[in-house]
Design a protein around this motif. Structure first.
Motif: not given
Length: 140
Positions: A118-134
């Motif tokens: 994730c381009s954001g600070s998330a470790l999963s696809k599910t949480t990546c979208s929550v933090v606005g990452g790609t």
């Protein structure tokens, strides 16, 4: 070590399934080749004979089980084609089910949801979208 083995016979008549357990026998299950002809098996976590028997009934390919009350606080072994194998995902009950789950090209990422970056600070696809990452998936 003495195991009480009970063989499961499954008969199918139209949509009626009859399950019958044969008489108890002493020793682990073996194939027609004798003592060294071990059949596919796996250990189960059940700790009573009733739980072991039910685990066998619930597993479609189980044809029998061995149970030892005095071994490891109740030891259960399920027998049948394809019931053996190990998997990093405990929900998979046999090798074909484990292979169907798949693996990630990054061996540290154990689920399809975490197989990527994730381009954001998330470790999963599910949480990546929550933090606005790609999310960039690895090969599953």
């Amino acid at each position: 070590m003495i195991f009480r083995s009970v063989i499961v016979f499954l008969f199918s008549i139209s949509t009626i399934h009859i399950q019958a357990f044969g008489p108890e026998q002493v020793g682990p299950c073996r194939g027609p080749g004798g003592a060294n002809d071990k059949v596919n098996s796996r250990s189960a976590v059940e700790s009573t004979q009733a739980e072991c028997q039910q685990a066998c009934v619930d597993l479609p390919d189980c044809i029998g089980y061995a149970y030892c009350a005095s071994c490891n606080q109740g030891e259960c072994i399920l027998y049948g084609p394809g019931v053996d194998g190990t998997c990093s995902d405990p929900s998979a009950l046999n090798e074909p089910a484990c292979e169907a789950i798949g693996t990630c090209s990054n061996s540290n990422q154990l689920t399809e949801d975490t197989c990527g970056v994730c381009s954001g600070s998330a470790l999963s696809k599910t949480t990546c979208s929550v933090v606005g990452g790609t999310w960039t998936p690895n090969v599953w």
